[in-house]
Design a protein around this motif. Structure first.
Motif, short mmCIF file in Angstrom:
data_model
loop_
_atom_site.label_atom_id
_atom_site.label_comp_id
_atom_site.label_asym_id
_atom_site.label_seq_id
_atom_site.Cartn_x
_atom_site.Cartn_y
_atom_site.Cartn_z
N VAL A 119 22.73 4.95 18.50
CA VAL A 119 22.48 4.82 19.94
C VAL A 119 23.16 6.00 20.62
O VAL A 119 24.36 6.23 20.43
N PHE A 120 22.39 6.74 21.41
CA PHE A 120 22.93 7.86 22.17
C PHE A 120 22.09 8.04 23.43
O PHE A 120 21.05 7.40 23.60
N TYR A 121 22.54 8.88 24.33
CA TYR A 121 21.77 9.18 25.54
C TYR A 121 21.75 10.68 25.73
O TYR A 121 22.56 11.41 25.14
N ARG A 122 20.83 11.16 26.55
CA ARG A 122 20.58 12.60 26.62
C ARG A 122 21.17 13.28 27.86
O ARG A 122 21.34 14.49 27.86
N LYS A 123 21.42 12.53 28.93
CA LYS A 123 22.01 13.16 30.11
C LYS A 123 22.78 12.13 30.91
O LYS A 123 22.45 10.95 30.91
N ASN A 124 23.81 12.61 31.61
CA ASN A 124 24.59 11.74 32.47
C ASN A 124 23.84 11.48 33.78
O ASN A 124 23.20 12.38 34.32
N PRO A 125 23.90 10.26 34.30
CA PRO A 125 23.26 10.00 35.60
C PRO A 125 23.95 10.78 36.72
O PRO A 125 25.14 11.11 36.63
N ASP A 126 23.20 11.05 37.77
CA ASP A 126 23.71 11.74 38.96
C ASP A 126 24.28 13.12 38.65
O ASP A 126 25.16 13.62 39.36
N LYS A 127 23.79 13.74 37.56
CA LYS A 127 24.27 15.07 37.14
C LYS A 127 25.79 15.09 36.98
O LYS A 127 26.46 16.09 37.24
N ALA A 128 26.32 13.96 36.53
CA ALA A 128 27.76 13.80 36.38
C ALA A 128 28.26 14.52 35.13
O ALA A 128 27.47 14.96 34.28
N GLY A 129 29.58 14.61 35.00
CA GLY A 129 30.17 15.28 33.86
C GLY A 129 30.43 14.37 32.68
O GLY A 129 30.74 14.83 31.59
N PHE A 130 30.31 13.05 32.88
CA PHE A 130 30.59 12.09 31.81
C PHE A 130 29.98 10.75 32.20
O PHE A 130 29.53 10.55 33.33
N SER A 131 30.00 9.81 31.27
CA SER A 131 29.63 8.42 31.54
C SER A 131 30.67 7.51 30.90
O SER A 131 31.55 7.96 30.17
N THR A 180 35.21 3.57 26.75
CA THR A 180 35.40 4.96 26.34
C THR A 180 34.58 5.91 27.20
O THR A 180 33.41 5.65 27.48
N VAL A 181 35.19 6.99 27.65
CA VAL A 181 34.44 8.06 28.31
C VAL A 181 33.54 8.70 27.26
O VAL A 181 33.99 9.04 26.16
N MET A 182 32.25 8.85 27.58
CA MET A 182 31.29 9.35 26.59
C MET A 182 30.43 10.45 27.18
O MET A 182 30.36 10.63 28.41
N TYR A 183 29.74 11.15 26.28
CA TYR A 183 28.96 12.32 26.66
C TYR A 183 27.59 12.29 25.97
O TYR A 183 27.41 11.59 24.96
N PRO A 184 26.64 13.06 26.50
CA PRO A 184 25.29 13.06 25.91
C PRO A 184 25.28 13.50 24.46
O PRO A 184 26.10 14.31 24.02
N ASN A 185 24.31 12.94 23.74
CA ASN A 185 23.94 13.36 22.38
C ASN A 185 24.98 13.06 21.31
O ASN A 185 24.96 13.66 20.24
N GLU A 186 25.89 12.13 21.58
CA GLU A 186 26.79 11.67 20.54
C GLU A 186 26.52 10.19 20.28
O GLU A 186 26.22 9.43 21.21
N PRO A 187 26.59 9.74 19.03
CA PRO A 187 26.33 8.33 18.74
C PRO A 187 27.47 7.44 19.22
O PRO A 187 28.56 7.46 18.65
N VAL A 188 27.20 6.68 20.26
CA VAL A 188 28.22 5.79 20.80
C VAL A 188 28.25 4.47 20.04
O VAL A 188 29.24 3.73 20.11
N LEU A 189 27.16 4.18 19.33
CA LEU A 189 27.08 2.97 18.51
C LEU A 189 26.16 3.27 17.34
O LEU A 189 25.11 3.91 17.51
N THR A 190 26.53 2.83 16.15
CA THR A 190 25.72 3.03 14.96
C THR A 190 25.54 1.70 14.24
O THR A 190 26.52 0.97 14.04
N VAL A 191 24.31 1.41 13.88
CA VAL A 191 23.98 0.21 13.12
C VAL A 191 23.62 0.64 11.70
O VAL A 191 22.75 1.51 11.51
N ILE A 192 24.27 0.07 10.70
CA ILE A 192 23.94 0.29 9.29
C ILE A 192 23.65 -1.08 8.70
O ILE A 192 24.56 -1.91 8.55
#
Length: 482
Positions: A37-49, A104-116
């Motif tokens: 699970v990841f996302y591609r951009k922060n809302p509101d052109k923010a620096g983090f989510s 956790t402060v997170m950023y685009p394109n990193e896996p914030v959750l992984t299911v195996i």
């Protein structure tokens, strides 16, 4: 239909069920796979989510099951085999889930959750995981921006009546508290999550009694220790504030009580708050707080305070609970590896849009810190790699892969931690106050102030180990030549 009459295991896209039935028919349903699970951009052109919603994912996975009524309903679709429906009767999640700690402060394109997990297990939980992360991360992130704009003043969630439904109001209030709100007006959220609740009166209270002073008098007599009076039903400066002052003097002070506050819900809030503050102070009510509401967000709050608005507390509604400026978060759930002969083989999604090309394989996510404890980058590595930060560590900037770069004098921590192992919950869940404190700690001690500004925030670096970058390039090359 109320919450306790629903089986939330059925909250899924229909294709998850049709695909699972197909995997079952193909006898491949026990094959192990990995999804990120990841996302591609922060809302509101923010620096983090801010990562939120994990507690509800845990609740969903823990209670995942199919009841007889669910099986009967699925049978009416005339698509599923009886063997598959029988399989669902005893279904429970059997896999592993790794995730960032909630908050956790997170950023685009990193896996914030992984299911195996086995293929069906991983497929059936897609929608539930995404909707929890997409909703609560969005509201927590928006709230943090609003709280920052308030510059230490209290921010309360007043958004329930503008939320998209009852669940959005309740879980939005939870996310807002994680993001930094001090309280909510939503009573069920307070009850469920031990969030402080607050509220005053509506215009209907004043209008019912006909006379504004009478309405204030009765409210103050009923709540002498918590009297906050809504002063904009008729005329803020000509009647509202004067009647509030009169109530303080004639009703509360003879009881040995003080007027706690007044609330403004319309008009020029900067101008009215300054005038009201002057009137209250001249009446000896220097301790009386001024609370404002009415279509507030980080931009209107910034403007009001820049104009010298005399405000102690903000009640923020629709623009918080719906994240009105950008109401979609956009996290996705993509397969990244498939187990073959006991080894996970990487998978990559390719697109004409380069931002939609995925990062393949099982991975680890590290937050890298300089010697002062500042988070200078996040680093993606292959899961089997051992990283030695005691000496210069080479990394690749995917935006500038030709540059030879190293982390020197840095430390790092792995961000994903085990949540479920073999279907068993292994994560000790923090309280909501601990989650909110974790958000504050990161933003105050680790995350660059330049990343937190509203306009043109600093871009947080998302780097890769050379081994992961090479694997990604090799997969792209192989796909191009198939």
């Amino acid at each position: 239909m109320q919450h306790n009459e629903r089986n939330l295991s059925m909250v899924m896209d229909f294709y998850e069920m049709t695909m699972s039935n197909g995997y079952f028919a193909d006898q491949s349903y026990n094959a192990k796979v990995a999804f990120d699970v990841f996302y591609r951009k922060n809302p509101d052109k923010a620096g983090f989510s801010i990562f939120a919603g994990l507690a509800q994912i845990i609740e969903y996975i823990t209670n995942l099951h199919f009841e007889d009524a669910d099986i009967d309903y699925l049978r009416t679709q005339n698509l599923f085999s009886e063997d598959f429906l029988s399989y669902l009767k005893d279904f429970h999640f059997r896999g592993d889930i790794y995730a960032f700690p909630e908050g956790t402060v997170m950023y685009p394109n990193e896996p914030v959750l992984t299911v195996i997990a086995p293929l069906i297990d991983a497929q059936l939980i897609e929608t539930a995981i995404l909707l929890e992360i997409n909703h609560q991360s969005l509201i927590a992130t928006k709230t943090r921006r609003i709280v920052k704009a308030a510059k230490g003043r209290i921010v309360s969630d007043f958004g329930a009546r503008r939320a998209h439904n009852m669940d959005a109001a309740v879980y939005g209030a939870r996310a807002a508290y994680i993001g930094g709100a001090s309280a909510t007006a939503t009573v069920l959220a307070g009850q469920m999550f031990q969030i402080p609740i607050n509220g005053t009166m509506a215009h209907s209270w004043v209008m019912y009694f006909g006379n504004e002073y009478t309405a204030f008098q009765k409210y103050a007599q009923t709540y002498p220790d918590a009297a906050v009076l809504l002063v904009d039903t008729y005329d803020v400066l000509e009647s509202g504030v004067p009647n509030a002052i009169r109530t303080a003097k004639e009703v509360l002070e003879p009881m040995g009580k003080r007027l706690k506050g007044i609330r403004l819900d319309s008009g020029d809030l900067a101008y009215l708050s300054k005038r009201a503050r002057k009137m209250l102070d001249e009446a000896g009510l220097n301790d009386c707080k001024i609370i404002v509401s009415n279509s507030l967000d980080e931009y209107t709050i910034t403007s009001i305070l820049d104009q010298g608005g005399c405000i102690d507390s903000f009640g923020v509604g629709e623009r918080l609970i719906t994240s009105k400026s950008e109401p979609v978060f956009g996290a996705v759930y993509k397969i990244v590896a498939v187990e073959e002969d006991g080894i996970f083989q990487p998978r990559i999604k390719i697109s004409e849009n380069t931002e939609k090309i995925t990062n393949p394989g099982l991975k680890k996510v590290y937050r890298v810190y300089d010697q002062e404890g500042n988070a200078i980058a996040d680093l993606l590595a292959k899961s089997g790699q051992t990283l030695d930060f005691s000496k210069p560590l080479r990394y690749v900037d995917p935006a500038k892969p030709w540059k030879n770069r190293f982390f020197e004098g840095c430390t790092a921590k792995e961000l994903q931690i085990p949540i479920f192992l073999d279907g068993r919950l292994v994560y000790e869940q923090p309280s909501i106050d601990e989650i909110a404190a974790y958000v504050r700690q990161q933003l105050e001690e680790e995350i660059w102030e330049e990343e937190q500004r509203f306009e043109n925030p600093h871009n947080h670096y998302m780097d890769m180990t050379p081994e992961l970058y090479e694997e990604k390039m090799n997969l792209l090359y192989e796909a191009r030549n198939e």
